[in-house]
Design a protein around this motif. Structure first.
Motif, PDB file in Angstrom:
ATOM      1  N   ARG B 102      -2.342  16.054   6.152  1.00  0.00           N
ATOM      2  CA  ARG B 102      -3.304  14.947   6.064  1.00  0.00           C
ATOM      3  C   ARG B 102      -2.561  13.613   6.175  1.00  0.00           C
ATOM      4  O   ARG B 102      -3.045  12.677   6.802  1.00  0.00           O
ATOM      5  N   ILE B 103      -1.385  13.560   5.572  1.00  0.00           N
ATOM      6  CA  ILE B 103      -0.583  12.324   5.666  1.00  0.00           C
ATOM      7  C   ILE B 103      -0.185  12.092   7.126  1.00  0.00           C
ATOM      8  O   ILE B 103      -0.327  11.000   7.666  1.00  0.00           O
ATOM      9  N   VAL B 104       0.305  13.152   7.773  1.00  0.00           N
ATOM     10  CA  VAL B 104       0.824  13.005   9.147  1.00  0.00           C
ATOM     11  C   VAL B 104      -0.305  12.767  10.153  1.00  0.00           C
ATOM     12  O   VAL B 104      -0.142  12.016  11.106  1.00  0.00           O
ATOM     13  N   ASN B 105      -1.453  13.395   9.932  1.00  0.00           N
ATOM     14  CA  ASN B 105      -2.529  13.277  10.912  1.00  0.00           C
ATOM     15  C   ASN B 105      -3.459  12.097  10.677  1.00  0.00           C
ATOM     16  O   ASN B 105      -4.036  11.567  11.615  1.00  0.00           O
ATOM     17  N   VAL B 108      -3.235   9.253   5.401  1.00  0.00           N
ATOM     18  CA  VAL B 108      -3.866   9.101   4.086  1.00  0.00           C
ATOM     19  C   VAL B 108      -3.039   9.861   3.041  1.00  0.00           C
ATOM     20  O   VAL B 108      -2.768  11.053   3.201  1.00  0.00           O
ATOM     21  N   ILE B 109      -2.629   9.117   1.980  1.00  0.00           N
ATOM     22  CA  ILE B 109      -1.915   9.814   0.898  1.00  0.00           C
ATOM     23  C   ILE B 109      -2.987  10.350  -0.051  1.00  0.00           C
ATOM     24  O   ILE B 109      -3.525   9.618  -0.874  1.00  0.00           O
ATOM     25  N   GLY B 110      -3.308  11.603   0.097  1.00  0.00           N
ATOM     26  CA  GLY B 110      -4.311  12.208  -0.782  1.00  0.00           C
ATOM     27  C   GLY B 110      -3.707  12.497  -2.140  1.00  0.00           C
ATOM     28  O   GLY B 110      -2.556  12.149  -2.415  1.00  0.00           O
ATOM     29  N   ASP B 111      -4.518  13.107  -3.012  1.00  0.00           N
ATOM     30  CA  ASP B 111      -3.993  13.465  -4.335  1.00  0.00           C
ATOM     31  C   ASP B 111      -2.921  14.540  -4.186  1.00  0.00           C
ATOM     32  O   ASP B 111      -3.119  15.520  -3.463  1.00  0.00           O
ATOM     33  N   LEU B 161       9.580   9.665  -2.359  1.00  0.00           N
ATOM     34  CA  LEU B 161      10.155   9.085  -1.141  1.00  0.00           C
ATOM     35  C   LEU B 161       9.088   8.972  -0.045  1.00  0.00           C
ATOM     36  O   LEU B 161       8.997   7.964   0.652  1.00  0.00           O
ATOM     37  N   ILE B 162       8.266  10.028   0.085  1.00  0.00           N
ATOM     38  CA  ILE B 162       7.187  10.018   1.089  1.00  0.00           C
ATOM     39  C   ILE B 162       6.193   8.896   0.771  1.00  0.00           C
ATOM     40  O   ILE B 162       5.832   8.098   1.634  1.00  0.00           O
ATOM     41  N   THR B 163       5.782   8.822  -0.506  1.00  0.00           N
ATOM     42  CA  THR B 163       4.808   7.802  -0.904  1.00  0.00           C
ATOM     43  C   THR B 163       5.373   6.397  -0.685  1.00  0.00           C
ATOM     44  O   THR B 163       4.682   5.530  -0.149  1.00  0.00           O
ATOM     45  N   LEU B 164       6.648   6.215  -1.069  1.00  0.00           N
ATOM     46  CA  LEU B 164       7.289   4.899  -0.924  1.00  0.00           C
ATOM     47  C   LEU B 164       7.381   4.515   0.557  1.00  0.00           C
ATOM     48  O   LEU B 164       7.063   3.390   0.945  1.00  0.00           O
ATOM     49  N   GLY B 165       7.827   5.474   1.375  1.00  0.00           N
ATOM     50  CA  GLY B 165       7.962   5.235   2.812  1.00  0.00           C
ATOM     51  C   GLY B 165       6.623   4.879   3.446  1.00  0.00           C
ATOM     52  O   GLY B 165       6.527   3.948   4.243  1.00  0.00           O
ATOM     53  N   LEU B 166       5.579   5.622   3.041  1.00  0.00           N
ATOM     54  CA  LEU B 166       4.252   5.352   3.603  1.00  0.00           C
ATOM     55  C   LEU B 166       3.737   3.978   3.199  1.00  0.00           C
ATOM     56  O   LEU B 166       3.159   3.262   4.007  1.00  0.00           O
ATOM     57  N   LYS B 167       3.976   3.615   1.925  1.00  0.00           N
ATOM     58  CA  LYS B 167       3.534   2.287   1.460  1.00  0.00           C
ATOM     59  C   LYS B 167       4.239   1.195   2.259  1.00  0.00           C
ATOM     60  O   LYS B 167       3.622   0.206   2.650  1.00  0.00           O
ATOM     61  N   ARG B 172       3.141  -2.899   7.046  1.00  0.00           N
ATOM     62  CA  ARG B 172       3.484  -3.508   8.329  1.00  0.00           C
ATOM     63  C   ARG B 172       2.533  -3.142   9.460  1.00  0.00           C
ATOM     64  O   ARG B 172       2.246  -3.958  10.317  1.00  0.00           O
ATOM     65  N   ILE B 173       2.057  -1.897   9.468  1.00  0.00           N
ATOM     66  CA  ILE B 173       1.156  -1.498  10.554  1.00  0.00           C
ATOM     67  C   ILE B 173      -0.069  -0.761  10.006  1.00  0.00           C
ATOM     68  O   ILE B 173      -0.049  -0.255   8.881  1.00  0.00           O
ATOM     69  N   ASP B 174      -1.107  -0.723  10.840  1.00  0.00           N
ATOM     70  CA  ASP B 174      -2.298   0.033  10.466  1.00  0.00           C
ATOM     71  C   ASP B 174      -2.001   1.507  10.780  1.00  0.00           C
ATOM     72  O   ASP B 174      -2.088   1.929  11.937  1.00  0.00           O
ATOM     73  N   LEU B 175      -1.608   2.229   9.736  1.00  0.00           N
ATOM     74  CA  LEU B 175      -1.075   3.582   9.947  1.00  0.00           C
ATOM     75  C   LEU B 175      -2.055   4.551  10.625  1.00  0.00           C
ATOM     76  O   LEU B 175      -1.678   5.210  11.601  1.00  0.00           O
ATOM     77  N   PRO B 176      -3.335   4.643  10.129  1.00  0.00           N
ATOM     78  CA  PRO B 176      -4.225   5.620  10.791  1.00  0.00           C
ATOM     79  C   PRO B 176      -4.376   5.392  12.299  1.00  0.00           C
ATOM     80  O   PRO B 176      -4.332   6.342  13.075  1.00  0.00           O
ATOM     81  N   SER B 177      -4.512   4.112  12.705  1.00  0.00           N
ATOM     82  CA  SER B 177      -4.675   3.877  14.152  1.00  0.00           C
ATOM     83  C   SER B 177      -3.368   4.123  14.902  1.00  0.00           C
ATOM     84  O   SER B 177      -3.377   4.595  16.046  1.00  0.00           O
ATOM     85  N   ALA B 178      -2.218   3.826  14.245  1.00  0.00           N
ATOM     86  CA  ALA B 178      -0.917   4.108  14.883  1.00  0.00           C
ATOM     87  C   ALA B 178      -0.749   5.607  15.075  1.00  0.00           C
ATOM     88  O   ALA B 178      -0.252   6.058  16.107  1.00  0.00           O
TER      89      ALA B 178
END
Lengths: 53, 296
Positions: B102-105, B108-111, B161-167, B172-178
């Motif tokens: 879900r994060i990669v696609n 979205v950082i889900g629960d 690390l994943i959460t920090l990197g995603l934040k 900087r960018i709109d992640l879902p559209s990227a």
């Protein structure tokens, strides 16, 4: 004479894929030779940082 | 006389340039499509996570930790190890695989998948050899340590690390559209390849047989590039490095990468075979003029 030349040129066509693969493969090979230790170190650090002990 | 003129030198030179570009673009498209599938395919991630060998290794690791803690906190291990079955591990593995895809696609950082350690805590408390005043507290501590091991074993990559990197990226960018854009890159690559092929066809339209030479060269060249790329990347020894850091993650990566790499290499082999077949047809097929003469 011209048939011999034509045959040679015709056979050379089979080498063209190698020539077509050369730019990308050459670039990759150059990057690997030049930056392989750096890439390996970077990936190693990333893995160590990311993976829980 | 055939009545058809050979393409001029400029057209032929342009066709060669386009064929070389087509080979490069096709190779990059195949490799990026493979990398994209390995990174984001939910089906593959779930399959790698719930593989019998991986689950068995995870269970062994968790059981070993329970045995360590049993010595430290003095409880009998049998009942405690029985509370964490392979089925429980498999379900949590699936949840983690879905959380990651879900994060990669979707960006979205889900629960983060959670697992209640209440049952485990009860099992430890009931099986403590010396039940004292602080038995419940000690059982809670041991259960907490086991829960931590379970989460680390099932998701060996640091979640923080994943959460920090995603934040950091999201600022900087709109992640879902990227991510949507990145997902469409292989399609864009394929479209570009078609456009290049169309241009080659235009340049050689008068001599259809001549087109075989360029298409064959591009297809076989792309296949050779993909295989050379795979050999070079495999020389880096990344799976071995992952395996040295975490055995479970190493096996998961192996299960994940193997089908993708096999698919890409098979596709490359097909391209090489197809390309050389086109070149053979070009080399041995008779031009239209000679065919007409032969028929006469």
């Amino acid at each position: 004479m011209s048939t011999e030349k034509g045959k040679k040129r015709g056979t050379l066509v089979y080498l063209m894929p190698l020539a077509a693969a050369l730019p990308l493969t050459g670039l990759l090979a150059w990057a690997m030779i030049r930056y392989s230790p750096v890439i390996r170190k970077l990936i190693g650090i990333l893995i160590k940082l990311a993976v829980t002990a | 006389m055939s009545g058809q003129k050979n393409p001029c030198a400029l057209s032929r030179a342009l066709a060669w340039i386009l064929a070389f570009m087509l080979a490069g673009t096709l190779a990059v498209t195949i490799m990026s499509a493979g990398a994209g599938t390995a990174l984001s395919s939910e089906d593959l991630h779930v399959r790698a996570s719930v593989s019998d060998s991986v689950v068995r290794e995870q269970k062994e690791k968790i059981d070993a930790r329970i045995r360590e803690l049993a010595e430290e906190y003095a409880f009998s291990t049998d009942a405690v190890t029985g509370t964490i079955t392979e089925e429980t591990i498999r379900e949590l593995d699936q949840e983690y695989a879905r959380w990651w895809t879900r994060i990669v696609n979707e960006g979205v950082i889900g629960d983060v998948p959670e697992w209640s350690s209440a049952e485990l805590e009860n099992a430890i408390a009931e099986n403590m050899e010396a039940a004292g005043e602080n038995a419940a507290e000690r059982a809670g501590e041991a259960a907490g340590a086991i829960e931590k091991t379970i989460h680390e074993t099932l998701m060996p990559v640091r979640k923080a690390l994943i959460t920090l990197g995603l934040k950091f990226i999201r600022k900087r960018i709109d992640l879902p559209s990227a991510i949507r854009l990145l997902g469409q890159l292989p399609l864009a690559g394929a479209a570009f390849c078609l456009a290049l092929a169309g241009l080659i066809a235009l340049l050689t339209a008068r001599k259809t047989r001549l087109g075989l030479k360029y298409f064959g060269t591009a297809a076989a060249g792309a296949g050779l590039s993909v295989i050379a790329g795979f050999i070079m990347v495999s020389l880096l020894g990344i799976p071995k490095m992952i395996l040295e850091s975490s055995v479970v993650l190493g096996h998961q990566a192996d299960i994940l990468i193997r089908p993708v790499a096999t698919g890409c290499v098979l596709f490359a082999a097909m391209l090489i075979a197809g390309g050389f077949l086109l070149l053979y047809l070009y080399r041995n097929g008779k031009p239209k003029a000679r065919r007409t003469e032969a028929a006469a």
